[in-house]
Scaffold this motif. Structure first.
Motif, mmCIF file in Angstrom:
data_model
loop_
_atom_site.group_PDB
_atom_site.id
_atom_site.type_symbol
_atom_site.label_atom_id
_atom_site.label_comp_id
_atom_site.label_asym_id
_atom_site.label_seq_id
_atom_site.Cartn_x
_atom_site.Cartn_y
_atom_site.Cartn_z
ATOM 1 N N GLY A 152 -66.398 28.449 80.948
ATOM 2 C CA GLY A 152 -67.101 29.688 81.028
ATOM 3 C C GLY A 152 -66.439 30.905 80.515
ATOM 4 O O GLY A 152 -66.823 31.675 79.836
ATOM 5 N N ALA A 153 -65.010 30.804 80.880
ATOM 6 C CA ALA A 153 -64.079 31.935 80.167
ATOM 7 C C ALA A 153 -63.880 31.607 78.771
ATOM 8 O O ALA A 153 -64.236 32.611 77.910
ATOM 9 C CB ALA A 153 -62.501 31.509 80.776
ATOM 10 N N LEU A 154 -63.808 30.520 78.224
ATOM 11 C CA LEU A 154 -63.758 30.312 76.562
ATOM 12 C C LEU A 154 -65.047 30.764 76.262
ATOM 13 O O LEU A 154 -65.237 31.356 75.052
ATOM 14 C CB LEU A 154 -63.541 28.686 76.571
ATOM 15 N N GLY A 155 -66.284 30.302 76.506
ATOM 16 C CA GLY A 155 -67.519 30.695 76.016
ATOM 17 C C GLY A 155 -67.856 32.257 75.920
ATOM 18 O O GLY A 155 -68.253 32.800 75.073
ATOM 19 N N GLY A 156 -67.306 32.892 77.050
ATOM 20 C CA GLY A 156 -67.673 34.365 76.869
ATOM 21 C C GLY A 156 -66.878 34.959 75.724
ATOM 22 O O GLY A 156 -67.345 35.945 75.076
ATOM 23 N N LEU A 157 -65.729 34.678 75.621
ATOM 24 C CA LEU A 157 -64.794 35.312 74.609
ATOM 25 C C LEU A 157 -65.275 34.558 73.047
ATOM 26 O O LEU A 157 -65.273 35.627 72.290
ATOM 27 C CB LEU A 157 -63.392 34.930 74.825
ATOM 28 N N LEU A 158 -65.474 33.352 73.067
ATOM 29 C CA LEU A 158 -66.209 32.910 71.690
ATOM 30 C C LEU A 158 -67.301 33.152 71.317
ATOM 31 O O LEU A 158 -67.483 33.548 69.949
ATOM 32 C CB LEU A 158 -65.742 31.269 72.036
ATOM 33 N N ILE A 159 -68.215 33.518 72.305
ATOM 34 C CA ILE A 159 -69.673 33.798 72.004
ATOM 35 C C ILE A 159 -69.679 35.381 71.454
ATOM 36 O O ILE A 159 -70.318 35.554 70.309
ATOM 37 C CB ILE A 159 -70.596 33.788 73.028
ATOM 38 N N GLU A 160 -68.768 36.042 72.130
ATOM 39 C CA GLU A 160 -68.739 37.564 71.587
ATOM 40 C C GLU A 160 -68.267 37.683 70.265
ATOM 41 O O GLU A 160 -68.567 38.561 69.406
ATOM 42 C CB GLU A 160 -68.008 38.152 72.801
ATOM 43 N N ALA A 161 -67.115 36.793 70.026
ATOM 44 C CA ALA A 161 -66.284 36.829 68.574
ATOM 45 C C ALA A 161 -67.024 36.395 67.612
ATOM 46 O O ALA A 161 -66.994 36.938 66.431
ATOM 47 C CB ALA A 161 -64.831 36.311 68.943
ATOM 48 N N GLN A 162 -67.487 35.174 67.705
ATOM 49 C CA GLN A 162 -67.898 34.198 66.711
ATOM 50 C C GLN A 162 -69.621 33.843 66.873
ATOM 51 O O GLN A 162 -70.051 33.425 65.796
ATOM 52 C CB GLN A 162 -67.283 32.729 66.471
ATOM 53 N N GLY A 163 -70.070 34.142 67.859
ATOM 54 C CA GLY A 163 -71.774 33.755 68.011
ATOM 55 C C GLY A 163 -71.873 32.298 68.685
ATOM 56 O O GLY A 163 -70.929 31.295 69.137
ATOM 57 N N HIS A 164 -73.145 32.003 69.173
ATOM 58 C CA HIS A 164 -73.284 31.027 69.967
ATOM 59 C C HIS A 164 -73.401 29.655 69.329
ATOM 60 O O HIS A 164 -72.705 28.556 69.872
ATOM 61 C CB HIS A 164 -74.651 31.318 70.718
ATOM 62 N N LEU A 165 -73.474 29.493 68.013
ATOM 63 C CA LEU A 165 -73.355 28.340 67.470
ATOM 64 C C LEU A 165 -72.120 27.855 67.031
ATOM 65 O O LEU A 165 -71.682 26.679 67.354
ATOM 66 C CB LEU A 165 -74.126 28.417 65.924
ATOM 67 N N VAL A 166 -71.068 28.924 66.714
ATOM 68 C CA VAL A 166 -69.545 28.516 66.621
ATOM 69 C C VAL A 166 -69.247 28.099 67.953
ATOM 70 O O VAL A 166 -68.550 27.008 67.951
ATOM 71 C CB VAL A 166 -69.130 29.680 66.076
ATOM 72 N N HIS A 167 -69.530 28.574 68.867
ATOM 73 C CA HIS A 167 -69.086 28.364 70.321
ATOM 74 C C HIS A 167 -69.767 26.884 70.716
ATOM 75 O O HIS A 167 -68.806 26.096 71.263
ATOM 76 C CB HIS A 167 -69.712 29.233 71.444
ATOM 77 N N ALA A 168 -70.864 26.587 70.579
ATOM 78 C CA ALA A 168 -71.346 25.596 70.784
ATOM 79 C C ALA A 168 -70.608 24.282 70.014
ATOM 80 O O ALA A 168 -70.411 23.108 70.425
ATOM 81 C CB ALA A 168 -72.912 25.181 70.670
ATOM 82 N N THR A 169 -70.448 24.675 68.618
ATOM 83 C CA THR A 169 -69.822 23.618 67.845
ATOM 84 C C THR A 169 -68.318 23.135 68.306
ATOM 85 O O THR A 169 -67.763 22.241 68.343
ATOM 86 C CB THR A 169 -69.621 24.107 66.516
#
Length: 392
Positions: A152-169
């Motif tokens: 959850g912590a990584l997801g919130g930061l990464l989605i905001e910075a790079q978008g949901h597809l980069v996060h999922a990858t």
């Protein structure tokens, strides 16, 4: 096999199964911050989103009964590894879904492989307990909570910075690396136990397993009710603002995570039955005080206290189910997991329906009574301590 080498393999297996719990929790935690993006990009309403989340839960519940057959035939290690392969790529599949018609089956698959892996890794934790002759189930569930927090912590930061597809990858890559690095050290049953009945789907014939399943259910319904409804209860019935209301589940899950890492030591010292009794009383007391609390912060402290008790109840129930003589641990755990997780995935919907008409304070009183029932049934968990290694 040399005793020191046998124990060394068991210790490696203990950390491998902890990695599996972390892996599973990490993927579920990574899905949580994807949900708002999922809703926005598919242009769906809150009602439709609720149905999509229910589809995830139904996928998990649909897969769980079949895992007993798979574990009984192939062993828990192979089933964990097999489901983990699909788990690694399932979140990415959901993130790539362009519309609700593809997203729905993708979410069903995601829930199914997460739920199937859940059963298998709990069965593997039972085998580790047998080979080490001590409890590891509670801390294993603690690693699940830790993985959920990390996801959850990584997801919130990464989605905001790079978008949901980069996060999922990135999540997929982390999952693959973790699986390849850790899961090869997992242990398995010396000889997979065959089913009691022929056929692909067999339910246990031992009625005690169903009673243990009821204990798991009654232990997990309060957890689901705090997750889904505690914030609303504090806001609507205790006058809390939104920021304060959010502390209810945070306090509950925080104390629960800490206690799960301490729980194995408590259980090894006092035994499963005594630990379960005390845990049920603590949980019931916390839920009752939360229902009667005159202010939001007293209710939050009460939920935190309840978390201390509820933390180790389900791990003990799972160990008790997995140690039933004459029954495959996979078959027993698939049923108990199915019954228990219904308390988080299905029961909160009914709780919301009732709470919307009566208020949630009476609901939490009733949930305290469910925990008292577990207290009265605690003797049924004696098999959780049946973890002696037959070869030692």
């Amino acid at each position: 096999m040399d005793a020191s080498l046998y124990r060394k393999k068991a210790v490696y297996g203990r950390w491998a199964v902890a990695s599996a719990f972390f892996f599973n929790g990490f993927l579920v935690g990574s899905w949580a911050p994807q949900i708002p993006v999922f809703m926005t990009r598919l242009h769906i309403s809150e009602f439709t989103l609720g149905l999509m989340i229910l589809v995830f839960g139904l996928g998990a519940l649909a897969a769980m009964p079949w895992c007993g057959y798979l574990i009984g035939r192939y062993g828990s290690r192979a089933v964990v590894k097999g489901f983990a392969i699909f788990c690694s790529f399932s979140l990415l599949l959901v993130a790539l879904a362009p519309n609700v018609y593809i997203a729905a089956p993708a979410l069903f698959l995601f829930g199914a492989v997460i739920g199937g892996m859940d059963v298998a890794m709990n069965a593997n934790a039972v085998e580790v307990e047998k080979k080490l002759s001590r409890a590891v189930m509670s801390s294993s569930h603690g690693f699940w909570s830790l993985g959920g927090f990390a996801g959850g912590a990584l997801g919130g930061l990464l989605i905001e910075a790079q978008g949901h597809l980069v996060h999922a990858t990135v999540v997929t890559a982390i999952a693959v690396v973790l699986g390849l690095a850790a899961f090869r050290f997992m242990i398995t049953e010396d000889a997979p136990v065959v089913h009691e009945k022929k056929g692909k789907l067999a339910f246990p014939t031992n009625p005690l397993i169903y009673l243990i399943g009821i204990m798991a259910l009654f232990s997990m319904v309060p957890e689901g009710s705090v997750l889904d409804w505690a914030a609303l209860y504090l806001k609507q019935e205790r006058g809390a603002d939104i920021a304060t209301a959010g502390f209810a589940f945070a306090a509950f899950s925080g104390t629960m995570s800490v206690m799960r890492f301490l729980g194995d030591g408590v259980r090894n010292r006092f035994g499963a039955v005594k630990t379960l009794r005390i845990s049920a009383l603590i949980g019931a007391s916390g839920m009752l005080v939360a229902s009667l609390a005159p202010s939001p912060w007293i209710a939050i402290l009460a939920f935190a206290f309840a978390g201390l008790g509820i933390a180790n109840m389900v791990p003990i129930a799972f160990s008790a189910a997995g140690n039933q003589k004459g029954t495959s641990s996979g078959v027993a755990l698939s049923l108990v997991t199915l019954m228990g997780y219904s308390g988080i995935l299905v029961a909160p919907s009914a709780i919301g329906f009732v709470g919307g008409r009566t208020g949630f304070a009476p609901v939490y009183m009733v949930l305290a009574c469910l925990l008292i029932v577990v207290f009265l049934m605690a003797n049924l968990a004696a098999s959780a301590d049946r973890n002696e290694n037959p070869d030692s």
